[in-house]
Design an enzyme around this catalytic site. Structure first.
Site, short mmCIF file in Angstrom:
data_model
loop_
_atom_site.label_atom_id
_atom_site.label_comp_id
_atom_site.label_asym_id
_atom_site.label_seq_id
_atom_site.Cartn_x
_atom_site.Cartn_y
_atom_site.Cartn_z
CD GLU A 173 -3.20 -1.23 2.17
OE1 GLU A 173 -2.74 -0.11 3.04
OE2 GLU A 173 -4.15 -1.80 1.95
CD GLU A 292 -3.99 -5.62 3.41
OE1 GLU A 292 -4.96 -5.06 3.66
OE2 GLU A 292 -2.84 -5.55 3.27
#
Length: 506
Positions: A173, A292
């Site tokens: 991320e 995720e």
């Protein structure tokens, strides 16, 4: 009652079911590791301190890969802290989740646990506060057989055989301002490309995942993927996607339809990746690692209700969601979406495995139990075999405040020709009305039901607890049947159903 029909034919195939789609995620967050998978002294703990009750549930869940050690945690992590004699390992502050990390559990413990759980490791590396040199050091330590300083150090630490980790995440991320070492797309793309090239000089056969946007709602989404892939297209295999969904303001209709957002997300990432490939004149195809995804009540985390601790502590209770019937139905729908895109989503990780936004819950020195979301995952992982079929859905629509008009049903089917099995997974998205659906099995030569189960309840807030661990479980479908070669079933409101059929073939 509303009527819906699904058309299925074994000749129309999306792609083989990739077992990596049934992956999970272990991060040093909350109690996922400590008192989750690892608790020396627990009545079920083995000689390595791994909870046996949790290992049994992980195997039952059907997890195939596990991403480790993060997540946000990895962007400040020094892998060297978690290897060697425990008494020599440093205790550190983890700013990602505001905890104290003892480093009692690290790389070699995880790899031993993964072996016992029979899962493939997916290793994430720190490209936040660290970079290329630390990445190739980790690769040498983990994968080189012997005869170098780092591989011999691993052997000295008790791991005689190389770990041979094949699947690696190049950071996590990195477009998120919350991320340690947050970078622009240009900065990250260049670093990821340099790291990937260096890793491939050590082992050209590694599979590498570049970071996509942290979510579809990020202002960087789309442009980030395009820029990163401009740098990395020839040296990575996957671009990552992350998405979490939650019930907001009692809007059951939108929550039940949130897989529509995941569908659009996947389509847009695929379009972006293919556009970059076309610009570069490449015949290579980039797949998606949806590493995720889950239901996660982020609003509660950010508001401090069961969220981040105010004081630095070891393994606090963080995001220990008590998942409901409604959450289980949504997780089942998200799994349907991942399978429907089997041609491009070839790896996925449900976040997380134990205690923190998890399928499995534990109590320290106490029991472990299955959350409601455990069941659609376990059943889908067990029965989605062979190939994903390109079905056609003829269904009425239902209105949602967030996504507008959506089909009242969400469905996917898989066909295992070798075993003569057809599995149909279907969600009724309507929060209050049942739906009748039918499927003509003539293309398969007919069929008979081997198993039919449903998750539904008059109380959509019902959840499994330590005191009542089987409050929410799949129950035999009351009226699924095959008559004259047609499968029919009445689907309760807000329900997930699975029907497995024995089919003679086509």
């Amino acid at each position: 009652m509303q009527q819906a029909r699904i058309s299925i034919d074994p000749a129309f195939v999306v792609a083989p079911v990739n077992r990596r789609v049934f992956g999970s995620f272990v991060e040093h967050m909350g109690r996922c590791v400590y008192t989750g998978i690892y608790e020396p002294g627990h009545p079920t703990a083995d000689d390595d301190g791994f909870r046996g009750d949790v290992l049994d549930l992980v195997r039952e869940l059907g997890v195939t890969t596990v991403r480790y050690p993060g997540g946000n945690f990895v962007s400040g992590y020094k892998w060297e802290d978690g290897v060697g004699p425990r008494e020599d390992r440093p205790t550190r502050l983890d700013p990602a989740w505001r905890t104290i990390e003892t480093n009692a559990f690290g790389l070699n413990e995880f790899m031993e646990w993964a072996k016992k759980a029979d899962v493939e490791p997916m290793m994430a590396m720190n490209l936040g506060t660290r970079g290329l040199q630390e990445a190739i050091d980790l690769l040498e330590y983990a994968n080189h057989p012997q005869g170098t300083a780092l591989s011999d150090l691993r052997i000295e630490h008790g791991a005689k055989e190389p770990h041979d980790i094949r699947l690696w995440c190049l950071g996590n991320e990195m477009d998120g301002p919350w991320q340690l070492g947050h970078k622009t797309a240009e900065e990250y793309g260049r670093l990821a490309a340099e790291t990937a090239r260096a890793m491939r000089q050590y082992d050209a056969g590694l599979e590498l995942v570049a970071c996509g946007s942290s979510s579809r709602t990020m202002p960087t989404f789309g442009a980030w993927e395009a820029t990163v892939l401009e740098h990395t297209y020839d040296v990575v295999d996957y671009i990552s996607a992350h998405a979490y969904y939650q019930l907001l303001d009692g809007d059951h209709a939108s929550f039940l339809a949130c897989s529509v957002d995941m569908d659009r997300f996947i389509d847009q990432v695929v379009a972006t990746a293919d556009h970059v490939g076309a610009r570069l004149g490449s015949d290579k195809r980039i797949d998606i690692s949806f590493d995720e995804w889950n239901v996660w009540y982020l609003r509660e985390l950010m508001s401090g209700q069961g969220g981040l601790p105010k004081d630095w502590t070891v393994a606090p209770r963080t995001s220990e969601e008590a998942y409901t019937v409604l959450d289980a139905v949504v997780v089942g729908s998200l799994l349907i979406t991942l399978l429907r895109h089997a041609d491009r989503v070839t790896a996925a990780s449900q976040a997380q495995l134990v205690n923190t936004i998890s399928s499995i819950r534990t109590e320290p020195n106490g029991p472990a139990w299955r959350q409601s979301i455990f069941h659609p995952f376990a059943r889908t992982a067990r029965h989605a075999r062979g190939t994903v079929l390109d079905l056609r859905l003829d269904a009425p629509t239902t209105t949602t405040p967030t996504y507008g008009e959506v089909p009242v049903l969400d469905a996917v089917a898989t066909h295992d020709a070798d075993e003569g099995r057809l599995a149909v997974f279907v969600v009724n998205r309507h929060p209050s009305e049942p739906v009748s659906f039918s499927t003509d099995l003539r293309a398969f030569g007919g069929g008979q039901i081997a198993e039919a189960v449903v998750i539904a309840d008059d109380d959509l807030t019902a959840a499994n607890t330590q005191a009542d661990p089987d409050r929410v479980v799949p129950r035999p479908h009351p009226d699924a049947s095959v008559t004259d070669g047609t499968l029919t079933a009445q689907l309760p409101p807000a329900s997930w159903s699975m029907v497995v059929l024995e089919v003679p073939g086509a």
